[in-house]
Scaffold this active site. Sequence first.
Site, mmCIF file in Angstrom:
data_model
loop_
_atom_site.group_PDB
_atom_site.id
_atom_site.type_symbol
_atom_site.label_atom_id
_atom_site.label_comp_id
_atom_site.label_asym_id
_atom_site.label_seq_id
_atom_site.Cartn_x
_atom_site.Cartn_y
_atom_site.Cartn_z
ATOM 1 N N LYS A 114 61.667 -26.879 -13.448
ATOM 2 C CA LYS A 114 62.081 -27.858 -14.573
ATOM 3 C C LYS A 114 63.300 -27.917 -14.905
ATOM 4 O O LYS A 114 64.006 -27.050 -15.547
ATOM 5 C CB LYS A 114 61.248 -27.630 -15.821
ATOM 6 C CG LYS A 114 61.447 -28.910 -16.864
ATOM 7 C CD LYS A 114 62.250 -28.607 -18.064
ATOM 8 C CE LYS A 114 62.766 -29.232 -18.903
ATOM 9 N NZ LYS A 114 63.746 -30.390 -18.715
ATOM 10 N N CYS A 122 78.324 -20.290 -19.890
ATOM 11 C CA CYS A 122 78.017 -19.249 -20.726
ATOM 12 C C CYS A 122 78.977 -18.208 -20.565
ATOM 13 O O CYS A 122 79.077 -17.522 -21.787
ATOM 14 C CB CYS A 122 76.841 -18.858 -20.225
ATOM 15 S SG CYS A 122 76.638 -18.396 -18.315
ATOM 16 N N GLU A 174 68.609 -15.849 -20.419
ATOM 17 C CA GLU A 174 69.893 -15.852 -19.921
ATOM 18 C C GLU A 174 70.549 -16.860 -21.166
ATOM 19 O O GLU A 174 70.248 -18.108 -21.103
ATOM 20 C CB GLU A 174 70.664 -16.460 -18.871
ATOM 21 C CG GLU A 174 70.321 -15.170 -17.830
ATOM 22 C CD GLU A 174 70.963 -14.001 -18.092
ATOM 23 O OE1 GLU A 174 70.422 -12.944 -17.669
ATOM 24 O OE2 GLU A 174 71.970 -13.938 -18.645
ATOM 25 N N GLU A 218 78.937 -20.557 -30.871
ATOM 26 C CA GLU A 218 78.960 -21.117 -29.729
ATOM 27 C C GLU A 218 79.203 -22.538 -29.824
ATOM 28 O O GLU A 218 78.302 -23.334 -30.038
ATOM 29 C CB GLU A 218 77.654 -20.751 -28.875
ATOM 30 C CG GLU A 218 78.229 -21.016 -27.342
ATOM 31 C CD GLU A 218 77.013 -20.644 -26.379
ATOM 32 O OE1 GLU A 218 75.672 -21.275 -26.676
ATOM 33 O OE2 GLU A 218 77.284 -20.307 -25.292
HETATM 34 P P1 NDP Z 1 68.751 -26.209 -23.849
HETATM 35 O O1 NDP Z 1 68.246 -24.754 -24.261
HETATM 36 O O2 NDP Z 1 68.742 -27.202 -24.847
HETATM 37 O O3 NDP Z 1 68.145 -26.491 -22.453
HETATM 38 C C1 NDP Z 1 68.032 -25.788 -21.498
HETATM 39 C C2 NDP Z 1 66.655 -26.197 -20.681
HETATM 40 O O4 NDP Z 1 65.770 -25.874 -21.661
HETATM 41 C C3 NDP Z 1 66.667 -27.510 -20.361
HETATM 42 O O5 NDP Z 1 65.994 -27.491 -19.336
HETATM 43 C C4 NDP Z 1 65.869 -28.248 -21.378
HETATM 44 O O6 NDP Z 1 65.234 -29.477 -21.334
HETATM 45 C C5 NDP Z 1 64.956 -26.862 -21.520
HETATM 46 N N1 NDP Z 1 63.991 -27.166 -22.828
HETATM 47 C C6 NDP Z 1 64.792 -27.682 -24.012
HETATM 48 N N2 NDP Z 1 63.565 -27.611 -25.158
HETATM 49 C C7 NDP Z 1 62.655 -26.806 -24.616
HETATM 50 C C8 NDP Z 1 61.328 -26.048 -24.964
HETATM 51 N N3 NDP Z 1 60.936 -26.394 -26.142
HETATM 52 N N4 NDP Z 1 60.385 -25.526 -24.122
HETATM 53 C C9 NDP Z 1 60.956 -25.442 -22.784
HETATM 54 N N5 NDP Z 1 62.045 -25.731 -22.259
HETATM 55 C C10 NDP Z 1 62.942 -26.482 -23.321
HETATM 56 O O7 NDP Z 1 70.546 -25.931 -23.488
HETATM 57 P P2 NDP Z 1 71.285 -26.572 -22.761
HETATM 58 O O8 NDP Z 1 71.042 -27.449 -21.510
HETATM 59 O O9 NDP Z 1 72.035 -27.519 -23.804
HETATM 60 O O10 NDP Z 1 72.517 -25.537 -22.361
HETATM 61 C C11 NDP Z 1 73.537 -25.101 -22.756
HETATM 62 C C12 NDP Z 1 73.387 -23.680 -23.342
HETATM 63 O O11 NDP Z 1 72.635 -22.903 -22.319
HETATM 64 C C13 NDP Z 1 74.497 -22.856 -23.857
HETATM 65 O O12 NDP Z 1 74.203 -22.371 -25.213
HETATM 66 C C14 NDP Z 1 74.615 -21.761 -22.937
HETATM 67 O O13 NDP Z 1 75.535 -20.825 -23.536
HETATM 68 C C15 NDP Z 1 73.599 -21.457 -22.494
HETATM 69 N N6 NDP Z 1 73.685 -21.108 -20.887
HETATM 70 C C16 NDP Z 1 73.588 -19.844 -20.952
HETATM 71 C C17 NDP Z 1 73.880 -19.298 -19.494
HETATM 72 C C18 NDP Z 1 73.821 -17.688 -19.424
HETATM 73 O O14 NDP Z 1 73.795 -17.469 -18.039
HETATM 74 N N7 NDP Z 1 73.737 -16.962 -20.297
HETATM 75 C C19 NDP Z 1 74.303 -19.967 -18.617
HETATM 76 C C20 NDP Z 1 74.382 -21.380 -18.489
HETATM 77 C C21 NDP Z 1 74.259 -21.866 -20.159
HETATM 78 P P3 NDP Z 1 65.731 -30.828 -21.585
HETATM 79 O O15 NDP Z 1 67.144 -30.772 -20.852
HETATM 80 O O16 NDP Z 1 64.937 -31.718 -20.990
HETATM 81 O O17 NDP Z 1 66.213 -30.827 -22.861
#
Ligand code: NDP
Length: 513
Positions: free
Chosen positions: A191, A300, A266, A400
């Site tokens: 997903k 990130c 992560e 962040e």
């Molecule tokens: P989100 O947590 O909003 O989304 C990440 C994924 O989770 C998306 O596919 C999203 O779907 C999905 N998601 C959202 N809600 C749910 C739920 N209730 N249950 C299961 N899946 C869900 O993060 P962002 O996409 O906004 O990414 C940015 C964040 O990710 C930043 O805080 C960043 O630091 C972190 N990040 C960390 C990394 C690391 O390696 N440590 C690497 C990259 C990013 P949908 O898009 O449909 O909402």
Amino acid sequence: MTSQATPAPAGAPDPAATPVFRLFIAGEWVESISGETFQSRNPADDRDVIGRFQQGTAADVARAVRAAETAAALWRRTPAPKRGEILYRFGQLLAEHKERLARAMTREMGKVLPEARGDVQEGIDIAFLMAGEGRRMFGDTTPSELPDKWAMSIREPIGIAGIITPWNFPIAIPCWKMMPALVTGNTVVFKPASDTPHCATLLVELMAEAGFPPGTVNLVTGPGGEVGDAIVESPDVPVISFTGHTSTGRRIAERAARRLKRVSLELGGKNGIVVMADADLDLATDGILWSAFGTTGQRCTACSRVIVEQAAVEPMLERLERRAKSLRLGDGLEPSTDVGPLINGAAREKVEGYMAIGGREGELVTGGRKPANPGLEHGFFFEPTIFADVKPMDRIAQEEIFGPVLSIIPMPDYQAAVTALNQTRYGLSSSIYTHDADTAFRAMRDFETGIVYVNAGTIGAETHLPFGGTKATGNGHREAGHAALDTYTEWKSIYVDFSGRLQRAQIDNQSPG
Ligand code: NDP
């Protein structure tokens, strides 16, 4: 059947010609049971509609899980080197299509083209690394404590891996998760983020072309609250790998814990760079600029805090201000662009919200607003921003922001700098600039992060080393390297007794009787 239901439009956006893409389940491109779609748009110009994507539902996830279950029996018995050959073919296809994928990525999520190429390259690198694991995947062969007995351990797949990914590395992160899952014999329900469904679709098209058998890889686009939730709640998906926001990860971990699932997280970062007064300040400036404003600060591992030894504060501020002001904002497909847009309107609002906070906590040096340049009004651009004189516990130094915002924190000496660096809830990446070897080694020991750089910025992880962080950045798992295999495998220990008699291990054979 292809991923698209209608042909791609040429030139300017024409709603009637917007291509419609499908889910990939059991080797077929299919429509969602919902009958609904959502749009993906270009963040550099939100009039540019990339396509419409299926609004997946829990019922679509159930279909994907059934397909993954059916495929699992054959896939787990396919010899690992043969699985690795398919990964290798996939890596070759990624390399052949690198430019096309990179351009699609820049259009869909905004990072400048050279960085998009780097994102695809990370996918290629992990595909080749994990293809090789098909011929390694080492276990242990050890002496037994008893005579005429042999002992070994092997890795086994867990089952179906639920892969939930963010938009900021739309090719690299799915590959970092799916390649180790697949080479170890798991099947996948994937997903992607709703901001980057096109990149995910292009990726899965190539996976199908590489020869992953039907059902081995399944793609379900749609909202996290529905599709992601259904994957997390499915009793038939025993392992979840998630990258995204800390709050989302925590919620996933809580729900998965009730079902005793394995969850690899992560999450966020608030990565710092320490600049000692003895450092090469020009080199440090290069590293800080790249780490803070690359991918518009949406990595990130992006650097958002620079902790500077007092004697170097003025020369560093002068350099950083001058260089940040010279960065050119624009469409990442333009060769002259240094910094692309933020991912969407909500992300820009979040960054804007921190400007008033930063103004109260520190001193605005440069940036702090949307650019007024003509031609950027339809994108989610924000000027590279620097605040000076920030204190370690200020909100802009702790939370962040995930945008092009950098805080400069003065500190009197190394010890104070280490304390400030570690004073955060996150622990992904950190760096020190110094010419003193003793100080560099102290930093390697003292910095409480999963990744430490010396005389380089906070970004630039390589696929053959473990990737991940401490504290609220994750839950102890690592991606990439050999460590990635741990997320997707169970250990099985096997004992073979060829003594022909009852031998009792773990029993005190010295005791009388
Ligand atoms: P989100 O947590 O909003 O989304 C990440 C994924 O989770 C998306 O596919 C999203 O779907 C999905 N998601 C959202 N809600 C749910 C739920 N209730 N249950 C299961 N899946 C869900 O993060 P962002 O996409 O906004 O990414 C940015 C964040 O990710 C930043 O805080 C960043 O630091 C972190 N990040 C960390 C990394 C690391 O390696 N440590 C690497 C990259 C990013 P949908 O898009 O449909 O909402």
